[in-house]
Design an enzyme around this catalytic site. Structure first.
Site, short mmCIF file in Angstrom:
data_model
loop_
_atom_site.label_atom_id
_atom_site.label_comp_id
_atom_site.label_asym_id
_atom_site.label_seq_id
_atom_site.Cartn_x
_atom_site.Cartn_y
_atom_site.Cartn_z
N GLU A 1 0.86 -1.19 0.00
CA GLU A 1 0.00 0.00 0.00
C GLU A 1 0.89 1.23 0.00
O GLU A 1 2.10 1.12 0.24
CB GLU A 1 -0.85 0.01 1.28
N ASP B 1 8.21 -16.49 1.23
CA ASP B 1 9.26 -17.51 1.28
C ASP B 1 9.22 -18.35 0.00
O ASP B 1 10.24 -18.63 -0.62
CB ASP B 1 9.05 -18.48 2.46
N GLU C 1 9.12 -7.74 -3.94
CA GLU C 1 8.93 -8.97 -3.15
C GLU C 1 9.89 -9.03 -1.96
O GLU C 1 10.49 -10.08 -1.66
CB GLU C 1 8.99 -10.20 -4.04
#
Ligand code: COS
Length: 379
Positions: free
Chosen positions: A125, A240, A363
């Site tokens: 966000e 992960d 990420e």
């Protein structure tokens, strides 16, 4: 650990290489200029089975192991890291459902991917990225009606403008924090759900990156993935799982830059001999090759550990971080070896250098990866 690919994997690798050569490489520069993928590319990718690579066999998918999936993303990353990012985003957005979804949710989600659908993972966000617990999108439960009402804004969402289904993280606690983070499935056509501005990015331009706006989006309880407050754990497990795949795209990008620089250095002549004959250039190329191979091995180790169901958060972070740093340094050195031509848009390596930068950011920034690694070392 056996890193040799079997016949089936080699066939798949050849198929992806063929797809890249026919559908991606000829259009890379155009896609980069246009800030979008060639129309119809995702449909062709779906027909080749490249959009549902993480779907298990029991849900109608190919049931591939992680090493094979990483191999696919490496090949796509060689062609274009932006296209690879868009395709890998399907895997990222599917992981939460495979990790914590009900059988019904898994079936619905996987069916959509099997039929060529695109998914988007929406955690980030304007005020939450590295701080995943800082999500301020609210989900208010109406127990009587059996619904949740979502309000908030998501930023930098890959496939944001083109996905059919969204995995949205929202907070079920007014006070916020990681204990209220909850995952929800939101289909694109839900009233109140809107796609906001499209980002004009430095690199990976063929991948669609958009803002998402949720205004009184009402979804049934059955669209909640996992329990209320389980979202942080689901997000961490998802990241992960996805980080080695980001690493594999970065390895592909770095390998492509190295290959291009080596070819160029053999052809370009200065002082009456090929640039490749100069020891300083040879030293650069040797360092680049060592980093690419080391990055690939870290990616493969993380993938193998995941498939063996052993704890692999540290190894996933190492793979993502090292491969991303490798992509940045190798593409930068490829530009250096090519000199002025490397810096020109007429050659592909300047785009590769621009593409590489995001690998260190998305990420989970490489600072976050180092934090994860250090936390595991100090535990
Ligand atoms: N798998 C499962 N559970 C995990 C986990 C993992 N990999 N990592 C953390 N958790 C759990 C912990 O076990 C802990 O649970 P309990 O409170 O029940 O013990 C909880 O989550 C909080 O863990 P921790 O205290 O380690 O979390 P922090 O708030 O310190 O956050 C970082 C850790 C910063 C590493 C985490 O917020 C993170 O990875 N942030 C980056 C997010 C990101 O990648 N954003 C990019 C945008 S999304 S594409």
């Amino acid at each position: 650990m056996d890193f040799a690919f079997n016949e089936e994997q080699l066939e798949l690798q050849e198929m992806v290489r063929d797809f890249v050569a026919k559908e991606i490489t000829p259009n890379v520069s155009e896609m980069d200029k246009n800030n979008e993928a060639t129309p119809g590319l995702m449909k062709k990718a779906a027909d080749m089975g490249l959009l549902n690579v993480v779907v298990p066999e029991e849900f109608g998918g190919p049931g591939l192991d992680s090493v094979t999936i990483a191999m696919i993303y490496e090949e796509l990353g060689k062609g274009c890291a932006g296209v690879a990012t868009s395709m890998a985003a399907n895997s990222l957005a599917t992981a939460p459902v495979l990790i914590a979804g009900t059988e019904e949710q898994k079936k619905m989600y996987c069916d959509l991917l099997n039929n060529g659908g695109l998914a988007a993972f929406a955690l980030t966000e304007p005020g939450a990225g590295s701080d995943a617990g800082g999500v301020s999108t609210r989900a208010v439960h109406d127990k009587e009606k059996g619904t949740y009402t979502l309000n908030g804004t998501k930023a930098f969402i890959t496939n944001g403008g083109i996905a059919d289904i969204y995995l949205i993280f929202a907070n079920t606690r007014a006070s916020g924090g990681i204990r209220g983070l909850t995952a929800f499935i939101v289909p694109r056509n839900t009233p109140g759900f809107k796609v906001g501005k499209k980002e004009d990015k430095m690199g990976i331009r063929p991948s669609n990156t958009c803002e998402l706006i949720l205004e009184n989006v009402v979804i049934p309880e059955k669209n909640r993935v996992g329990r209320e407050g389980e979202g942080f754990r689901i997000a961490m497990k998802t990241l992960d799982a996805a980080r080695p795949f980001v690493g594999s795209v970065a390895v592909g990008l770095a390998q492509a830059a190295l290959d291009y620089a080596v070819k160029y250095a053999k052809e370009r002549r200065q002082f009456g001999q090929p640039v490749a004959s100069f020891e300083m250039v040879q030293g650069m190329m040797a360092d680049m090759a060592m980093k690419v191979d080391a990055a690939r091995l870290l990616v493969q180790r993380a993938c193998m550990m995941r498939d063996q169901h052993v704890e692999f958060s540290k190894e996933a972070a190492m793979a993502k971080c090292y491969a991303a740093d490798t992509a940045m340094s190798v593409t930068t050195d490829a530009v250096q070896i090519m000199g002025g031509y490397g810096y020109s848009r007429e050659y592909p390596v300047e785009k590769m250098m621009r593409d590489a930068k995001i690998m260190q950011i998305y990420e989970g920034t490489n600072q976050i990866q180092r934090l994860v690694i250090a936390n595991k070392l100090l535990r």
